[in-house]
Design an enzyme around this catalytic site. Structure first.
Site, short mmCIF file in Angstrom:
data_model
loop_
_atom_site.label_atom_id
_atom_site.label_comp_id
_atom_site.label_asym_id
_atom_site.label_seq_id
_atom_site.Cartn_x
_atom_site.Cartn_y
_atom_site.Cartn_z
CD GLU A 103 -13.10 -2.28 -22.44
OE1 GLU A 103 -12.75 -1.52 -23.33
OE2 GLU A 103 -14.26 -2.44 -22.10
CG HIS B 147 -10.07 1.22 -22.75
ND1 HIS B 147 -10.36 2.51 -23.11
CD2 HIS B 147 -11.16 0.51 -23.07
CE1 HIS B 147 -11.57 2.58 -23.61
NE2 HIS B 147 -12.07 1.37 -23.60
CG ASP C 105 -17.32 -2.30 -26.93
OD1 ASP C 105 -16.15 -1.98 -27.16
OD2 ASP C 105 -17.89 -2.05 -25.86
CG ASN C 106 -13.36 -4.32 -27.71
OD1 ASN C 106 -12.64 -3.39 -28.03
ND2 ASN C 106 -13.80 -4.51 -26.49
CG ASN D 29 -15.41 1.08 -28.92
OD1 ASN D 29 -15.70 1.92 -28.09
ND2 ASN D 29 -15.08 -0.14 -28.58
CG ASN E 222 -12.26 2.58 -27.24
OD1 ASN E 222 -12.03 1.39 -27.26
ND2 ASN E 222 -13.42 3.06 -26.90
CG HIS F 178 -7.93 5.29 -20.04
ND1 HIS F 178 -7.65 6.15 -21.09
CD2 HIS F 178 -8.61 4.26 -20.59
CE1 HIS F 178 -8.15 5.66 -22.21
NE2 HIS F 178 -8.73 4.51 -21.94
C1 LIG Z 1 -13.36 -3.19 -26.09
O1 LIG Z 1 -14.49 -3.16 -25.51
C2 LIG Z 1 -14.56 -2.20 -24.61
C3 LIG Z 1 -15.80 -2.27 -24.05
O2 LIG Z 1 -16.34 -1.07 -24.28
C4 LIG Z 1 -14.58 -0.93 -25.13
O3 LIG Z 1 -14.89 0.11 -24.23
C5 LIG Z 1 -13.32 -0.82 -25.52
O4 LIG Z 1 -13.36 0.38 -26.02
C6 LIG Z 1 -13.11 -1.86 -26.44
N1 LIG Z 1 -11.89 -1.96 -26.43
C7 LIG Z 1 -11.51 -2.13 -27.35
C8 LIG Z 1 -10.26 -2.61 -27.09
O5 LIG Z 1 -12.16 -1.94 -28.28
#
Ligand SMILES: *[C@@H]1O[C@H](CO)[C@@H](O)[C@H](O)[C@H]1NC(C)=O
Ligand SMILES: *[C@@H]1O[C@H](CO)[C@@H](O)[C@H](O)[C@H]1NC(C)=O
Length: 342
Positions: A41, A102, A256-257, A211, A155, A121
């Site tokens: 992740e 996460h 996403d990341n 995110n 997140n 989590h």
């Molecule tokens: C990284 O990617 C994951 C994949 O979804 C995401 O859920 C997560 O929130 C992201 N984590 C970060 C660290 O952003």
């Protein structure tokens, strides 16, 4: 795209970019990383080429190939010719059974101590675990668990010091219904919080679903991915840690990341071109992977390049892409991880 759908359904489909299909973009030299089968992740690479990978996230509503297995942190030394992923041992006294890692972030202190911050989590709650990395025996010593009322549903995280960070809150873990309302109705209650032992405060708000978060190499700007807005926010960081909005870069994918190339400042992102396939897992219609490189985000015309893209036959649901000296690691929410030489 959907002739019989209501307006609300249309909105959800558009938030999830449900109609997008991807054309493949391949890289010449890639291989799947042995030993990582249940997600990768988030990935953070130290300046010396050691890569930390969080694996085994259990996320409400999202596929897991090993729902009963605790999460893990892997290490890869990207200086090796043929790097392998090694699971890091975690010190005794830490509750491994409920470990659900996460977002992660590293911080190297002046005395070269490496701190690893891990969003966790356990039992659907949100904590931030602080570890010290011990290279001699590939272990993580647990230093403390950070909880706070403002760290509601964390997140991702970006370390700012040995005990301070910025964190994004989505609403997955506090309230799945709320998260869906946000998606359906376009509520923007997701935010960014600054944490230090002395002060904790909200520093940005109004996101659909904040995110990934990261910092520019000169540490002047904070970048935030809003996954449901399909965009990257550039925020200026001030001396009191508050953030002000500079610009928003709109993209056609669920970002996403975010990771940053320390030499060039380029932003690398793992993306979900079609969120519907991620949230409604179907082995016959797999979630795709897409990696974008964003150059010169502060300029009038940032350059966005699709570096890699796959329909899920190789790699499903890419969530992060991180670069080190011509080597690229691509992580996924719940699937495998890909190592490529550029
Ligand atoms: C990284 O990617 C994951 C994949 O979804 C995401 O859920 C997560 O929130 C992201 N984590 C970060 C660290 O952003
Ligand atoms: C996915 O892509 C691969 C290679 O690019 C191709 O062989 C395969 O048919 C594609 N699968 C689907 C379901 O489109």
């Amino acid at each position: 795209m959907c002739n019989h759908c209501s307006d609300l359904e249309q909105l959800l489909l558009s938030r999830l970019n449900a109609s997008r299909e991807v054309a493949p973009v391949s890289l010449p030299s890639c291989r799947l990383i042995k030993g990582i089968e249940t997600g990768s992740e988030d990935i953070d690479i130290l300046p010396n080429g050691l890569a930390f990978i969080s694996s085994g996230l259990k996320y409400p509503g999202i596929k897991s190939f090993a729902p009963d297995k605790p999460g893990e942190i892997f290490l890869m030394d990207l200086n090796e010719d043929n790097p392998r992923a090694v699971e890091l041992r975690i010190s005794r006294g830490f509750d491994l059974a409920s470990f659900n890692p996460h977002g992660i972030s590293t911080y190297v202190d002046r005395d070269d101590t490496v701190y690893l911050f891990v969003v966790n989590h356990p039992h659907q709650k949100s904590t931030v675990e602080l570890f010290k990395f011990v290279e001699d025996d590939n272990s993580l010593v647990h230093l403390k668990t950070i909880r706070h009322d403002l760290l509601t549903s964390v997140n991702d995280i970006v370390a700012m010091g040995p005990d301070s960070f910025y964190a994004t809150n989505d609403h997955y873990f506090t309230d799945f219904l709320l998260m869906f309302l946000e998606m359906f109705l376009g509520l923007t209650w997701s935010n960014v919080v600054y944490y230090s032992p002395k002060e904790v405060k909200e520093v940005a708000s109004g996101f659909y679903s904040a995110n990934g978060i990261n910092v520019s190499p000169d540490r002047k700007y904070i970048y935030i991915a809003d996954i449901l807005d399909h965009s990257v926010y550039v925020m200026e960081k001030h001396a009191n840690w508050s953030l002000t909005h500079v610009k928003t870069l709109q993209l056609d994918t669920l970002v996403d990341n975010l990771s940053i190339d320390p030499h060039t400042g380029d932003i690398w992102t793992g993306c979900h071109p079609n969120g519907m396939k991620l949230f409604y897992y179907d082995p016959e219609n797999l979630p795709a992977s897409e990696v974008l490189r964003i150059q010169n985000i502060l300029s009038e015309e940032p350059l966005v390049t699709r570096v890699y893209s796959d329909n899920g036959s190789v790699l499903q649901g890419s969530s992060v892409a991180s670069i080190y000296e011509g080597k690229l690691l691509i992580g996924t929410v719940f699937h495998r991880a890909l190592y490529c030489e550029l």
